[in-house]
Design a protein around this motif. Sequence first.
Motif, short mmCIF file in Angstrom:
data_model
loop_
_atom_site.label_atom_id
_atom_site.label_comp_id
_atom_site.label_asym_id
_atom_site.label_seq_id
_atom_site.Cartn_x
_atom_site.Cartn_y
_atom_site.Cartn_z
N UNK A 84 0.83 -1.21 0.00
CA UNK A 84 0.00 0.00 0.00
C UNK A 84 0.86 1.26 0.00
N UNK A 85 1.94 1.25 0.78
CA UNK A 85 2.85 2.39 0.75
C UNK A 85 3.41 2.60 -0.66
N UNK A 86 3.81 1.52 -1.30
CA UNK A 86 4.38 1.63 -2.65
C UNK A 86 3.37 2.23 -3.61
N UNK A 87 2.11 1.83 -3.49
CA UNK A 87 1.07 2.35 -4.38
C UNK A 87 0.83 3.84 -4.13
N UNK A 88 0.69 4.21 -2.86
CA UNK A 88 0.34 5.60 -2.54
C UNK A 88 1.51 6.56 -2.72
#
Length: 259
Positions: free
Chosen positions: A177-181
Motif C-alpha cells: 500500500x505504501x508503494x502504491x500511494x
Amino acid sequence: MAQAKSGSGLRIAIVTGGSRGLGRNTALSLAERGVDVIFTYRSNRKEAEKTVSEIEAHGRKAVALQLDTGDSASFDAFAAEVKRILKDKWGRETFDYLVNNAGIGIGASIADMKEADFDQLYNIHLKGVFFLTQKLLPLIADGGRIVNLSSGLARFTMPGYAAYGAMKGAIEVLTRYMAKELGPRGIAVNVVAPGAIETDFGGGLVRDNAEINKHIASVTAMGRVGVPDDIGPMIATLLADENRWMTAQRLEVSGGVNL
C-alpha cells in the motif's frame, strides 16, 4: 509533500533501532557507501554513541536520537527534531532513505499469549511503523526509498510466533500500500524479510542456543543461520539508485530456510 528530489548528491538515511543488531549493521553499511545516518535507539545511550563514532570513522555524519517506536504519541516531537537536525547539520529540508527496522521478539503460543505482550508487539511492529512513516512523509525527499523489515516467519510457521508472524505479515501488506500511494512521488517501498540471524534479538536465542542454531542450520539450504553482515549490506544495496525501479517487493534473505 516534500518537493526536493533525491538527486545525485549526498544521501541521508534514518534507521530505527540502529544502535544494535541488524539496524546497527545497516547503518554502518550505509556509511561505508557514503550515506550519512540518523538512527534511533530506545535506551542504551552508550551503544548509540559507539555507533555514532563508528559511522564517523567512515567519514560520514551521524546523529543518534532516542525514540520508543512503540509510543506513537512521541512521533510528532521526533519528526520536529529530525526537521531541526536536517536544517542545522545538513542545511536540508529532507532526507532520502527510511529503514523501519526497530523491533522486539516475544514468543508465546496462541493459548498462552498475554494481551499486554500482543499489544506491545502491535505497537512496535505495526502501529509504530505505520504512524512513524506517516509523520516523516513530509520530510522524505521525492525519489527516496523506504525499506520495512519483515521476517521469514511471515512465510512459514513456527509454534510460539503467531502474534509476531502476524504483525510481520501485516507489514508486508502495508508495504504494498505504501508503494502504491507513494509511487507518484517516485518513492520506492520494499520489504526485507531476514531469516534467523545471530544477534541479541529475542534474548539472543538463535545466537546463544546451540541446539536451536543447529536445527535452523539443518533446514537451511546454505547450511547455516545468518549473521548481521548477511543483512545490512543487502539493505544498503537495495537503497541504491540502481534499484530505483523496484518497488512493492518482498525480498527474503534467509539462506533458503524451510524451502
